[in-house]
Scaffold this motif. Structure first.
Motif, PDB file in Angstrom:
ATOM      1  N   GLN A  60     -91.112  -1.230 -11.809  1.00  0.00           N
ATOM      2  CA  GLN A  60     -90.050  -0.300 -12.187  1.00  0.00           C
ATOM      3  C   GLN A  60     -90.621   1.036 -12.673  1.00  0.00           C
ATOM      4  O   GLN A  60     -90.014   2.093 -12.471  1.00  0.00           O
ATOM      5  N   LYS A  61     -91.798   0.980 -13.276  1.00  0.00           N
ATOM      6  CA  LYS A  61     -92.399   2.217 -13.785  1.00  0.00           C
ATOM      7  C   LYS A  61     -92.865   3.155 -12.673  1.00  0.00           C
ATOM      8  O   LYS A  61     -93.236   4.299 -12.935  1.00  0.00           O
ATOM      9  N   LEU A  62     -92.854   2.676 -11.427  1.00  0.00           N
ATOM     10  CA  LEU A  62     -93.188   3.541 -10.293  1.00  0.00           C
ATOM     11  C   LEU A  62     -92.036   4.459  -9.916  1.00  0.00           C
ATOM     12  O   LEU A  62     -92.206   5.358  -9.096  1.00  0.00           O
ATOM     13  N   ASP A  63     -90.855   4.235 -10.482  1.00  0.00           N
ATOM     14  CA  ASP A  63     -89.689   5.058 -10.135  1.00  0.00           C
ATOM     15  C   ASP A  63     -89.941   6.517 -10.486  1.00  0.00           C
ATOM     16  O   ASP A  63     -90.221   6.848 -11.645  1.00  0.00           O
ATOM     17  N   ILE A  64     -89.853   7.379  -9.495  1.00  0.00           N
ATOM     18  CA  ILE A  64     -89.942   8.819  -9.734  1.00  0.00           C
ATOM     19  C   ILE A  64     -88.835   9.505  -8.940  1.00  0.00           C
ATOM     20  O   ILE A  64     -88.335   8.979  -7.948  1.00  0.00           O
ATOM     21  N   TYR A  65     -88.453  10.695  -9.400  1.00  0.00           N
ATOM     22  CA  TYR A  65     -87.337  11.425  -8.817  1.00  0.00           C
ATOM     23  C   TYR A  65     -87.801  12.817  -8.427  1.00  0.00           C
ATOM     24  O   TYR A  65     -88.697  13.387  -9.057  1.00  0.00           O
ATOM     25  N   ASP A  66     -87.172  13.385  -7.401  1.00  0.00           N
ATOM     26  CA  ASP A  66     -87.641  14.667  -6.874  1.00  0.00           C
ATOM     27  C   ASP A  66     -87.642  15.783  -7.917  1.00  0.00           C
ATOM     28  O   ASP A  66     -88.523  16.649  -7.901  1.00  0.00           O
ATOM     29  N   TYR A  67     -86.657  15.773  -8.818  1.00  0.00           N
ATOM     30  CA  TYR A  67     -86.583  16.858  -9.798  1.00  0.00           C
ATOM     31  C   TYR A  67     -87.739  16.811 -10.802  1.00  0.00           C
ATOM     32  O   TYR A  67     -87.956  17.772 -11.546  1.00  0.00           O
ATOM     33  N   GLU A  91     -99.937   5.102  -4.920  1.00  0.00           N
ATOM     34  CA  GLU A  91     -99.873   6.170  -3.928  1.00  0.00           C
ATOM     35  C   GLU A  91     -98.657   5.987  -3.021  1.00  0.00           C
ATOM     36  O   GLU A  91     -98.035   6.961  -2.597  1.00  0.00           O
ATOM     37  N   GLY A  92     -98.294   4.747  -2.758  1.00  0.00           N
ATOM     38  CA  GLY A  92     -97.136   4.465  -1.920  1.00  0.00           C
ATOM     39  C   GLY A  92     -95.822   4.940  -2.507  1.00  0.00           C
ATOM     40  O   GLY A  92     -94.835   5.114  -1.777  1.00  0.00           O
ATOM     41  N   ALA A  93     -95.783   5.148  -3.815  1.00  0.00           N
ATOM     42  CA  ALA A  93     -94.576   5.673  -4.462  1.00  0.00           C
ATOM     43  C   ALA A  93     -94.453   7.186  -4.312  1.00  0.00           C
ATOM     44  O   ALA A  93     -93.480   7.782  -4.754  1.00  0.00           O
ATOM     45  N   GLN A  94     -95.460   7.808  -3.722  1.00  0.00           N
ATOM     46  CA  GLN A  94     -95.477   9.237  -3.364  1.00  0.00           C
ATOM     47  C   GLN A  94     -95.399  10.203  -4.552  1.00  0.00           C
ATOM     48  O   GLN A  94     -94.615  11.144  -4.553  1.00  0.00           O
ATOM     49  N   PRO A  95     -96.240   9.983  -5.561  1.00  0.00           N
ATOM     50  CA  PRO A  95     -96.374  11.009  -6.596  1.00  0.00           C
ATOM     51  C   PRO A  95     -97.244  12.143  -6.062  1.00  0.00           C
ATOM     52  O   PRO A  95     -97.739  12.074  -4.929  1.00  0.00           O
ATOM     53  N   GLU A  96     -97.447  13.156  -6.881  1.00  0.00           N
ATOM     54  CA  GLU A  96     -98.371  14.233  -6.502  1.00  0.00           C
ATOM     55  C   GLU A  96     -99.815  13.853  -6.797  1.00  0.00           C
ATOM     56  O   GLU A  96    -100.733  14.359  -6.162  1.00  0.00           O
ATOM     57  N   LEU A  97    -100.023  13.001  -7.792  1.00  0.00           N
ATOM     58  CA  LEU A  97    -101.393  12.628  -8.143  1.00  0.00           C
ATOM     59  C   LEU A  97    -101.417  11.263  -8.807  1.00  0.00           C
ATOM     60  O   LEU A  97    -100.398  10.733  -9.236  1.00  0.00           O
ATOM     61  N   ILE A  98    -102.621  10.703  -8.868  1.00  0.00           N
ATOM     62  CA  ILE A  98    -102.877   9.438  -9.552  1.00  0.00           C
ATOM     63  C   ILE A  98    -103.724   9.737 -10.785  1.00  0.00           C
ATOM     64  O   ILE A  98    -104.748  10.418 -10.692  1.00  0.00           O
ATOM     65  N   ASP A  99    -103.291   9.223 -11.928  1.00  0.00           N
ATOM     66  CA  ASP A  99    -104.031   9.447 -13.172  1.00  0.00           C
ATOM     67  C   ASP A  99    -104.563   8.115 -13.689  1.00  0.00           C
ATOM     68  O   ASP A  99    -103.900   7.087 -13.582  1.00  0.00           O
ATOM     69  N   ILE A 100    -105.768   8.152 -14.237  1.00  0.00           N
ATOM     70  CA  ILE A 100    -106.390   6.949 -14.779  1.00  0.00           C
ATOM     71  C   ILE A 100    -106.414   7.040 -16.303  1.00  0.00           C
ATOM     72  O   ILE A 100    -106.855   8.041 -16.868  1.00  0.00           O
ATOM     73  N   GLN A 135    -110.228   5.442  -2.582  1.00  0.00           N
ATOM     74  CA  GLN A 135    -109.105   4.643  -2.099  1.00  0.00           C
ATOM     75  C   GLN A 135    -107.908   5.496  -1.695  1.00  0.00           C
ATOM     76  O   GLN A 135    -107.202   5.183  -0.741  1.00  0.00           O
ATOM     77  N   VAL A 136    -107.650   6.572  -2.442  1.00  0.00           N
ATOM     78  CA  VAL A 136    -106.405   7.326  -2.238  1.00  0.00           C
ATOM     79  C   VAL A 136    -106.688   8.709  -1.666  1.00  0.00           C
ATOM     80  O   VAL A 136    -107.792   9.247  -1.806  1.00  0.00           O
ATOM     81  N   SER A 137    -105.668   9.268  -1.034  1.00  0.00           N
ATOM     82  CA  SER A 137    -105.800  10.627  -0.500  1.00  0.00           C
ATOM     83  C   SER A 137    -105.249  11.668  -1.465  1.00  0.00           C
ATOM     84  O   SER A 137    -105.470  12.867  -1.283  1.00  0.00           O
ATOM     85  N   LEU A 138    -104.545  11.221  -2.494  1.00  0.00           N
ATOM     86  CA  LEU A 138    -103.998  12.137  -3.499  1.00  0.00           C
ATOM     87  C   LEU A 138    -105.086  12.560  -4.486  1.00  0.00           C
ATOM     88  O   LEU A 138    -106.083  11.862  -4.651  1.00  0.00           O
ATOM     89  N   PRO A 139    -104.892  13.694  -5.170  1.00  0.00           N
ATOM     90  CA  PRO A 139    -105.821  14.054  -6.246  1.00  0.00           C
ATOM     91  C   PRO A 139    -105.794  12.991  -7.346  1.00  0.00           C
ATOM     92  O   PRO A 139    -104.736  12.438  -7.666  1.00  0.00           O
ATOM     93  N   VAL A 140    -106.965  12.726  -7.903  1.00  0.00           N
ATOM     94  CA  VAL A 140    -107.086  11.782  -9.014  1.00  0.00           C
ATOM     95  C   VAL A 140    -107.468  12.555 -10.268  1.00  0.00           C
ATOM     96  O   VAL A 140    -108.372  13.405 -10.234  1.00  0.00           O
ATOM     97  N   THR A 141    -106.758  12.277 -11.364  1.00  0.00           N
ATOM     98  CA  THR A 141    -107.070  12.893 -12.650  1.00  0.00           C
ATOM     99  C   THR A 141    -107.332  11.789 -13.666  1.00  0.00           C
ATOM    100  O   THR A 141    -107.061  10.614 -13.416  1.00  0.00           O
ATOM    101  N   VAL A 142    -107.859  12.173 -14.825  1.00  0.00           N
ATOM    102  CA  VAL A 142    -108.200  11.206 -15.860  1.00  0.00           C
ATOM    103  C   VAL A 142    -107.721  11.723 -17.208  1.00  0.00           C
ATOM    104  O   VAL A 142    -107.789  12.923 -17.485  1.00  0.00           O
ATOM    105  N   LYS A 143    -107.259  10.795 -18.044  1.00  0.00           N
ATOM    106  CA  LYS A 143    -107.045  11.106 -19.458  1.00  0.00           C
ATOM    107  C   LYS A 143    -107.954  10.199 -20.270  1.00  0.00           C
ATOM    108  O   LYS A 143    -108.010   8.986 -20.036  1.00  0.00           O
ATOM    109  N   THR A 144    -108.681  10.786 -21.215  1.00  0.00           N
ATOM    110  CA  THR A 144    -109.609   9.994 -22.018  1.00  0.00           C
ATOM    111  C   THR A 144    -109.657  10.527 -23.442  1.00  0.00           C
ATOM    112  O   THR A 144    -108.949  11.482 -23.794  1.00  0.00           O
ATOM    113  N   ARG A 145    -110.498   9.890 -24.259  1.00  0.00           N
ATOM    114  CA  ARG A 145    -110.745  10.315 -25.634  1.00  0.00           C
ATOM    115  C   ARG A 145    -112.193  10.791 -25.759  1.00  0.00           C
ATOM    116  O   ARG A 145    -112.958  10.713 -24.807  1.00  0.00           O
TER     117      ARG A 145
END
Length: 333
Positions: A60-67, A91-100, A135-145
């Motif tokens: 369910q957390k994969l739900d994203i909306y165009d706006y 990636e199949g949910a079609q976001p703009e990027l994947i974040d780790i 693995q993915v064709s989208l940009p990958v970003t990271v959040k860390t401490r």
């Protein structure tokens, strides 16, 4: 100022990012933050194990909306293969990027080697990131401490190693895992990364930004490419609009009126009811009410009703009543 880009995604001249917060950064909350100026938002963090097992809550957390676009889906986990598979599903949910997520400090995540726990194994962190980038064709970003504790802060090395394997932006929370959310975020360490000659990707700072004045001060002092805002936005999505206005004009916007607060709270509640079950929608709104109506004198009896009622119609009627009773509370003199 030049536009900040995460690979080919334009996110503004000085983007304001909505932090991925568990049980907070869901589509209903993201909707009201986007309306108020958030430039880039992330989903709540999603368990890689949950995704690959098709667990309903994770899916369910994969739900994203165009706006909401541009938006990133954030995943976490401690197993490289599971994270790689989860990234493909996301990636199949079609976001703009994947974040780790390499920053979550809570015990049930970090002490299993996920979230901030991976800061104790930087080679594994690098390898996991590399596999996801492949693995993915989208940009990958990271959040860390900054590190696990004060003795393990190697954030410049971490940033260089993650950049080397292909991430396109890095958000750094200026605390260690040991600090949790206590003490003061150390932005000097974030600035060390941003100002290092070998770092070429956008660096976003996170931690303690709770006012337009502080946002501008930290922008100027630490030179980051943008700011991620978390706790200060809970129940107060206007923070994004207020920061942008202050940065553009040097003027402080008046606080939202009571009518505006009630309108946003009602729309947030309605979307929450529609997106989740009625019971869950009501329950997860409760954390927002205190901030929506912070500063109202003698509000406790209403707050008690807001956080105890399980009747949607009662809640909508109560919000209307609050709007009428306190309509002059936030009027400027």
């Amino acid at each position: 100022m030049a536009l900040v880009k995460i690979e080919n995604i334009e996110v503004g001249e000085f983007p304001l990012l909505l932090a991925p917060m568990e049980d907070v950064s869901d589509p209903p909350f993201r909707a009201v933050c986007k309306e108020n100026g958030a430039d880039l938002m992330y989903t709540e963090f999603i368990s890689s194990e949950g995704l690959i097992r098709n667990a309903a809550k994770s899916v369910q957390k994969l739900d994203i909306y165009d706006y909401e676009r541009p938006i990133g889906i954030q995943i976490f986990g401690d197993k490289i293969e599971s994270m790689r598979e989860a990234a493909a599903i996301a990636e199949g949910a079609q976001p703009e990027l994947i974040d780790i997520n390499y920053g979550c400090p809570v015990k049930k995540v970090a002490c299993k080697g996920a979230g901030a726990g991976i800061l104790l194994d930087i080679p594994k962190m690098q390898k996991m990131t590399e596999e996801i980038v492949k693995q993915v064709s989208l940009p990958v970003t990271v959040k860390t401490r900054l590190g696990w504790d004060d003795s393990t802060i190697r954030i410049v090395e971490v940033a260089k190693r993650l950049q080397d394997v292909g991430i396109k932006a890095l958000t750094i929370h200026g605390r260690t895992r040991k600090q949790m959310y206590k003490g003061v975020a150390d932005w000097t360490k974030i600035a060390e990364v941003k100002n290092h000659p070998d770092i070429h990707i956008p660096i976003f700072g996170n931690g303690d930004i709770d006012s337009p004045q502080k946002a501008l001060e930290y922008k100027n002092e630490y030179g980051v490419d943008g700011i991620m805002i978390g706790r200060a936005s809970i129940g107060y999505p206007w923070i994004f609009k207020e920061i942008k206005h202050y940065m553009a004009t040097g003027e402080t916007l008046p606080p939202p009126t009571m009518a505006e607060r009630v309108d946003v709270a009602k729309r947030h509640l309605q979307f929450s009811l529609e997106w989740k079950s009625e019971r869950q929608g009501i329950y997860e709104m409760r954390r927002h009410y205190t901030n929506y109506f912070r500063g109202i004198p003698n509000f406790k009896p209403y707050r008690t009703q807001l956080v105890e009622s399980e009747d949607p119609q009662f809640l909508f009627d109560l919000l209307d009543e609050i709007g009428h009773k306190f309509e002059d509370t936030f009027m400027m003199a």
